[in-house]
Design an enzyme around this catalytic site. Structure first.
Site, PDB file in Angstrom:
ATOM      1  N   HIS A 293      28.421 -13.252   6.317  1.00 43.04           N
ATOM      2  CA  HIS A 293      30.038 -13.166   5.954  1.00 43.04           C
ATOM      3  C   HIS A 293      30.252 -13.747   4.450  1.00 43.04           C
ATOM      4  CE1 HIS A 293      34.524 -13.907   5.498  1.00 43.04           C
ATOM      5  NE2 HIS A 293      35.082 -12.624   6.886  1.00 43.04           N
TER       6      HIS A 293
ATOM      7  N   ASP B 217      33.566  -9.466  14.042  1.00 46.34           N
ATOM      8  CA  ASP B 217      33.034  -8.281  14.450  1.00 46.34           C
ATOM      9  C   ASP B 217      31.817  -8.473  15.658  1.00 46.34           C
ATOM     10  OD1 ASP B 217      34.924  -6.694  13.036  1.00 46.34           O
ATOM     11  OD2 ASP B 217      33.849  -7.140  11.598  1.00 46.34           O
TER      12      ASP B 217
HETATM   13  N1  ACO Z   1      21.793  -9.037   9.087  1.00 44.11           N
HETATM   14  C1  ACO Z   1      20.915  -9.168   8.110  1.00 44.11           C
HETATM   15  N2  ACO Z   1      20.928 -10.051   6.946  1.00 44.11           N
HETATM   16  C2  ACO Z   1      21.309 -10.465   6.246  1.00 44.11           C
HETATM   17  C3  ACO Z   1      22.891 -10.111   7.034  1.00 44.11           C
HETATM   18  C4  ACO Z   1      23.206  -9.641   8.002  1.00 44.11           C
HETATM   19  N3  ACO Z   1      24.101  -9.288   8.570  1.00 44.11           N
HETATM   20  N4  ACO Z   1      24.382  -9.967   6.520  1.00 44.11           N
HETATM   21  C5  ACO Z   1      23.279 -11.006   4.940  1.00 44.11           C
HETATM   22  N5  ACO Z   1      22.423 -10.772   5.421  1.00 44.11           N
HETATM   23  C6  ACO Z   1      21.605 -11.313   3.688  1.00 44.11           C
HETATM   24  C7  ACO Z   1      21.105 -10.483   2.832  1.00 44.11           C
HETATM   25  O1  ACO Z   1      19.970  -9.057   2.906  1.00 44.11           O
HETATM   26  C8  ACO Z   1      21.078 -11.470   1.717  1.00 44.11           C
HETATM   27  O2  ACO Z   1      19.216 -11.613   1.563  1.00 44.11           O
HETATM   28  P1  ACO Z   1      18.968 -12.469   0.633  1.00 44.11           P
HETATM   29  O3  ACO Z   1      19.186 -13.076  -0.247  1.00 44.11           O
HETATM   30  O4  ACO Z   1      17.547 -12.603   0.816  1.00 44.11           O
HETATM   31  O5  ACO Z   1      18.740 -11.296  -0.577  1.00 44.11           O
HETATM   32  C9  ACO Z   1      21.498 -12.811   1.962  1.00 44.11           C
HETATM   33  O6  ACO Z   1      21.924 -12.242   3.717  1.00 44.11           O
HETATM   34  C10 ACO Z   1      23.308 -12.516   1.119  1.00 44.11           C
HETATM   35  O7  ACO Z   1      24.134 -10.869   1.799  1.00 44.11           O
HETATM   36  P2  ACO Z   1      25.220 -10.550   0.870  1.00 44.11           P
HETATM   37  O8  ACO Z   1      25.140  -9.085   0.959  1.00 44.11           O
HETATM   38  O9  ACO Z   1      24.699 -11.062  -0.357  1.00 44.11           O
HETATM   39  O10 ACO Z   1      26.457 -11.178   1.356  1.00 44.11           O
HETATM   40  P3  ACO Z   1      27.160 -10.622   1.234  1.00 44.11           P
HETATM   41  O11 ACO Z   1      28.727 -12.461   1.097  1.00 44.11           O
HETATM   42  O12 ACO Z   1      27.666 -10.459  -0.043  1.00 44.11           O
HETATM   43  O13 ACO Z   1      27.842 -10.404   1.799  1.00 44.11           O
HETATM   44  C11 ACO Z   1      28.907  -9.310   4.373  1.00 44.11           C
HETATM   45  C12 ACO Z   1      28.706 -10.203   3.586  1.00 44.11           C
HETATM   46  C13 ACO Z   1      28.994  -7.498   4.028  1.00 44.11           C
HETATM   47  C14 ACO Z   1      29.742  -9.385   5.546  1.00 44.11           C
HETATM   48  C15 ACO Z   1      27.274  -9.489   5.641  1.00 44.11           C
HETATM   49  O14 ACO Z   1      26.484 -10.328   5.565  1.00 44.11           O
HETATM   50  C16 ACO Z   1      26.993  -7.893   5.869  1.00 44.11           C
HETATM   51  O15 ACO Z   1      26.606  -6.468   6.286  1.00 44.11           O
HETATM   52  N6  ACO Z   1      26.749  -8.514   7.100  1.00 44.11           N
HETATM   53  C17 ACO Z   1      27.243  -7.065   8.297  1.00 44.11           C
HETATM   54  C18 ACO Z   1      28.211  -6.118   8.308  1.00 44.11           C
HETATM   55  C19 ACO Z   1      29.052  -6.750   9.220  1.00 44.11           C
HETATM   56  O16 ACO Z   1      29.102  -7.883   9.964  1.00 44.11           O
HETATM   57  N7  ACO Z   1      30.080  -6.838   8.317  1.00 44.11           N
HETATM   58  C20 ACO Z   1      31.573  -7.862   8.858  1.00 44.11           C
HETATM   59  C21 ACO Z   1      32.297  -8.681   8.389  1.00 44.11           C
HETATM   60  S1  ACO Z   1      33.567  -9.780   8.861  1.00 44.11           S
HETATM   61  C22 ACO Z   1      34.748  -8.581   8.352  1.00 44.11           C
HETATM   62  O17 ACO Z   1      34.768  -8.494   7.399  1.00 44.11           O
HETATM   63  C23 ACO Z   1      35.539  -8.678   9.117  1.00 44.11           C
END
Ligand code: ACO
Length: 428
Positions: free
Chosen positions: A306, A363
């Site tokens: 998140h 979620d």
């Molecule tokens: N699985 C594996 N790796 C992940 C995940 C995941 N679910 N989420 C983040 N990461 C990793 C990224 O690859 C990144 O790694 P790095 O630093 O080595 O490059 C690091 O964790 C940070 O992730 P970002 O994408 O930069 O974080 P951001 O804050 O931009 O994104 C998000 C947040 C979009 C929710 C992301 O965690 C994600 O895609 N999660 C899966 C989708 C999801 O569950 N979305 C619902 C969110 S809740 C809502 O909106 C209601």
């Protein structure tokens, strides 16, 4: 003296005021920076940018705290109802009994949609995703109420609020009924908000439908948990659309579209599809968690991570417990819940997830419970939208009530070609 930050660029100093919120959060106010220095700030994805001051929802991602208008989410989920929470978010205070009755009555009065709007569904393919249908139909509401679209007229806005809250469950249920070719029922205003929705979803004209109270209560609580989450992607979209003075229906339609994406609300559908795929393919939780670390956008662990929570999402904690309770009360077991619990255990002890502070978000367990309650998988994100409707409205309203509010219009740093001469097509 008021607190300020000092910025030095090219030997010149600029003093920037510090804004402090009621929970002692601090921000550097850069609104005058460009005028004074010619500089803008650059923050793609708004990872460190506050877009507004807001008195609606407080969220502390480090400590896993979520409060609506000061009230902890846990207490609201336990003791309130969705329409009461909607009142709280939109009006700012908990209602008295009389105020709540009038509010519920106003929303209930608007559950039916125009007959011509019902015809709109016939134009959509049966396989249309409910989020596409809901976004289109909500935008279409503005064509039915042209006399009530002025975003700065409180009476017109009030009418739109009641219409949105009243009609959205009907609109969502019709998107499902259309997909399975069943007739649309008319709403029944003797039922509660959620019971009425369940009947529209699962009732038919041939038989009486009695909503299961366990299902209705669980769904009501899920709507409360989804009702607001400060400046997330879809809410910011609603505010930005509203800042152009687009009407409330058009702004909310934009928000529904933004919510649909799998990185946002669309994740609840993705999670259940992921759990089902793990089950069908006979993968172990460990194998899947390994795949999710691949830095490949298609293999993320859906429902984990998140932007703001760097701790357990309090909503996920409540939903996980509720999923267990509801399944027990309905007397069913869920293979998907078992897989989800296993994935969570593995991920939370894996260095990759620990290092990045990736925890289950709202979620991760919501799809499991929606499924147990009988909601079809493609409609999960529309359920999220039904809950978020209250927050979107409250945030849109707050924007419009802010004195001197400006259109949302970020700047950029241009990185394309510098000026060059146009070359006619035959000379290229
Ligand atoms: N699985 C594996 N790796 C992940 C995940 C995941 N679910 N989420 C983040 N990461 C990793 C990224 O690859 C990144 O790694 P790095 O630093 O080595 O490059 C690091 O964790 C940070 O992730 P970002 O994408 O930069 O974080 P951001 O804050 O931009 O994104 C998000 C947040 C979009 C929710 C992301 O965690 C994600 O895609 N999660 C899966 C989708 C999801 O569950 N979305 C619902 C969110 S809740 C809502 O909106 C209601």
């Amino acid at each position: 003296m008021d607190p300020y930050a000092r910025l030095e660029v090219d030997g010149k100093q600029y003093e920037l005021p510090i804004v402090v919120g009621t929970e002692q959060e601090r921000a550097i106010d850069i609104t005058k920076l460009r005028g004074q220095s010619g500089l803008i700030t650059l923050d793609p994805g708004y990872k460190n940018t506050g877009s507004c001051e807001s008195a609606i929802t407080f969220l502390n991602g480090e400590q896993g705290i979520l409060r609506y208008r000061g009230y902890p989410i846990e207490e609201l989920a336990e003791g309130s109802s969705y329409l009461e929470v909607a009142y709280l978010l939109i009006r700012g205070e908990l209602p008295t009994r009389t105020q709540l009755d009038a509010w519920v009555e106003g929303v209930r009065y608007h559950t039916m949609v125009h007959e011509d709007l019902r015809q709109l569904y016939a134009a959509f393919p049966k396989a249309a995703h409910p989020m596409a249908t809901c976004s289109a139909v909500v935008a279409a509401l503005s064509t039915f109420y042209p006399e009530d679209l002025n975003p700065v007229d409180p009476a017109q806005v009030h009418a739109s609020i009641e219409r949105l809250l009243g009609k959205f469950p009907t609109i969502t249920a019709y998107s499902y009924k259309h997909s399975i070719g069943q007739p649309f029922l008319y709403p029944s205003n003797r039922l509660s908000y959620v019971e009425n929705f369940l009947r529209l979803m699962f009732g038919t004209p041939c038989e009486d439908y009695e909503p299961d109270p366990v299902v209705a209560r669980a769904l009501d609580m899920l709507l409360i948990l989804h009702a607001d989450h400060e400046q997330n992607c879809s809410t910011s979209t609603v505010r930005i659309a509203g800042s152009s003075r687009a009407n409330l229906f058009a702004s909310i339609s934009a928000g529904i579209s933004a919510l649909w994406g799998p990185r946002h609300g669309g994740a609840n559908q993705q999670v259940v599809e992921m759990l089902e795929a793990i089950d069908h393919e006979g993968l172990t939780g460990k194998q899947f968690v390994e795949q999710a670390k691949a830095h490949d956008d298609t293999s993320r662990l859906n429902g984990f991570g998140h932007r703001v929570y760097k701790n357990y999402d309090p909503r996920a904690r409540i939903i996980k417990q509720a999923a267990t309770d509801v399944l027990e009360r309905l007397g069913v077991t869920s293979r998907l819940l078992e897989i989800a619990v296993d994935l969570e255990r593995i991920a939370l002890s894996d260095e990759y997830f620990i290092e990045r502070k990736l925890y289950p978000n709202v979620d991760f367990y919501s799809g499991v419970i929606f499924k147990a309650l009988g909601i079809p998988t493609p409609s999960f994100t529309a359920m999220f939208a039904m809950g978020r409707m209250a927050g979107w409205i409250a945030q849109w309203l707050e924007y419009h009530q802010e004195p001197g509010n400006a259109i949302s219009r970020p700047r950029q740093i241009y990185t394309g070609p510098t000026e060059r001469r146009f070359v006619p097509i035959d000379e290229r």
